[in-house]
Design an enzyme around this catalytic site. Structure first.
Site, PDB file in Angstrom:
ATOM      1  N   HIS A 190       0.830  -1.215   0.000  1.00 61.83           N
ATOM      2  CA  HIS A 190       0.000   0.000   0.000  1.00 61.83           C
ATOM      3  C   HIS A 190       0.865   1.266   0.000  1.00 61.83           C
ATOM      4  CE1 HIS A 190      -3.661  -2.369   0.973  1.00 61.83           C
ATOM      5  NE2 HIS A 190      -2.815  -3.087   1.692  1.00 61.83           N
TER       6      HIS A 190
ATOM      7  N   SER B  58      17.771  16.387 -18.291  1.00 59.17           N
ATOM      8  CA  SER B  58      17.033  17.645 -18.323  1.00 59.17           C
ATOM      9  C   SER B  58      17.761  18.660 -19.174  1.00 59.17           C
ATOM     10  CB  SER B  58      16.858  18.191 -16.903  1.00 59.17           C
ATOM     11  OG  SER B  58      16.270  19.476 -16.927  1.00 59.17           O
TER      12      SER B  58
END
EC number: 4.2.1.2
Length: 461
Positions: free
Chosen positions: A186, A316
């Site tokens: 989870h 980037s």
């Protein structure tokens, strides 16, 4: 540009003089200038295997002369060598039965075969319909070529790439059995797990997909040939389909058989739906694996950073030094495309109205694309990412030692509720689990050291 005049039942039409196709191919080129997706050359090779087998079968059944059989086989072998690729220009977006692609192959084979006969000084001529397409219909040839192409591409491209990645994970699984890390469910901390155990889950996913693929591709060995127009086998010898399957098998090394029900083979593509369902299952597993890896490699200073992956290129155009998990991103995009293709294949395969499904080219196109994307994606992901996965043990140990879920080992000794109180107190007050346990009065320091051992928690049996 020089041209020559070809004809079909619609009349005469100009065809480029240096191309081997005929009138029906030329009409298709003009009538369907749609998209840029060419009919995959692999299905052309599937057709070549079929036309070759059909010539041998028709010859054996006394329907084709020695010279015509030899000429057709010669032309098909040239296609299979990749020497005639430029003569198959048609796009996927054409008639749904693939008739124009069938005729494209018939026309090229007849053109090359007639050149061969002329060079041999043999006074015979080969007609694209009457000879190359003898005992056949586009309705049974296209699905046959589909199956031949799909089986070959799974066998030679997809399965080797799958095994390659699976073997890399097996190597990592064995290598990292001594590294204990925190498990997560989870997206929350859970009980410990070995890094090797976590990777074993990835490896076993690929094992299962390999099993599913082996099972689903068996059904692709069933061929529609012999059904001709609507499945009755009109204009074909009763043994034609069996003989063609035998000759294709001999030339490919695969155990193709003639479908026992040709009505099904022409109007249903459930075998391909099942195959693509397996491709979707593989895509789903690859999506999960790639996501796990990029999460575990997130950072380098503000993420999980439990593993490092190869730095392949700048990430980037504005942030200097940034490196991104590009191989994971590639593989997840491949997975998304395959899942989308599965929807297309399923819908298209449901459109078998009466005796014929007329969505065959789009079924083939999407299934082959999925095979290629998965094969190429797994290969490059393996070579540029998976092989370079390394643990960052300092971070792994820090997370493990800070985890409150080690408290699970106290359950058998003090009970679930008291253990939960210890974990909540530690979290609320910023204590270590050991400090909270001792303060609770339920556990002594000696008991904590004896009961909380991550190495025992990963191999409880």
């Amino acid at each position: 540009m020089s041209v020559r005049i070809e004809h079909d039942t619609f009349g005469e039409i100009e065809v480029p003089g240096d191309k081997y196709w005929g009138a029906q191919t030329e009409r298709s080129k003009r009538n369907f200038p749609v998209g840029k997706e060419r009919m995959p050359i692999e299905v052309v090779y599937g057709f070549a295997q079929l036309k070759r087998g059909a010539a041998l079968a028709n010859h054996e059944l006394g329907k084709l002369s020695d010279a015509k059989k030899d000429a057709i086989v010669y032309a098909c072998d040239l296609i299979l060598k990749g020497e005639l690729d430029e003569h198959f220009p048609l796009v996927v977006w054409q008639t749904g039965s693939g008739t124009q692609s069938n005729m494209n192959v018939n026309e090229v084979v007849s053109f090359v075969a007639n050149k061969y006969l002329k060079e041999q000084g043999i006074d015979e001529s080969i007609h694209p319909n009457d000879d190359v397409n003898k005992s056949q219909s586009s309705n049974d040839t296209f699905p046959t070529a589909m199956h031949v192409a799909l089986y070959h591409e799974v066998e030679t491209k997809l399965e080797p790439a799958l095994k390659h990645l699976r073997d890399t994970f097996k190597e990592k699984e064995d290598k990292y059995q001594s590294i204990i890390k925190i498990g997560r469910t989870h997206l929350q901390d859970a009980t410990p797990i070995k890094l090797g155990q976590e990777i074993s889950g990835w490896r076993y996913m690929l094992d299962k997909c390999e099993e599913l693929l082996a099972e689903s591709k068996k059904h692709i060995l069933s061929l529609a040939i012999g059904g001709t127009a609507v499945g009755t086998g009109i204009n074909a010898h009763p043994e034609f389909g069996n003989k063609v399957a035998k000759f294709i098998s001999e030339n490919t090394g695969y155990n193709f058989v003639s479908s026992e029900n040709k009505f099904h083979a022409l109007t249903s593509h459930d075998e391909v739906v099942q195959l693509h369902g397996t491709l979707k299952a593989l895509a789903a597993d690859l999506m999960k694996i790639a996501n796990d890896i990029r999460w575990l490699a997130s950072g380098p200073r503000a993420g999980l950073a439990e593993i490092s992956i190869p730095e392949n290129e700048p990430g980037s155009s504005i942030m200097p030094g940034k490196v991104n998990p590009t191989q994971c991103e590639m593989l997840t995009m491949v997975a998304v495309q395959v899942m989308g293709n599965d929807t297309t294949v399923g819908i298209a395969s449901s459109q078998g109205n009466f005796e014929l499904n007329v969505f065959k080219p789009v079924i083939l196109h999407n299934t082959l694309q999925s095979i290629y994307l998965l094969a190429d994606g797994m290969q490059t992901f393996n070579d540029n990412c998976a092989v370079g996965i390394e643990p960052i043990e300092e971070n792994i140990n820090n997370y493990l030692n800070q985890s409150l879920m080690l408290v699970t080992a106290l359950n058998p000794h003090i009970g679930y509720e008291k253990a939960a109180q210890i974990a909540k107190k530690a979290h609320k007050e910023g204590l270590t689990l050991k400090e909270s346990a001792i303060q609770s009065g339920h556990v002594t320091e000696e008991q904590f050291e004896e009961w909380i051992k991550p190495e025992d928690m990963v191999d409880p049996h």
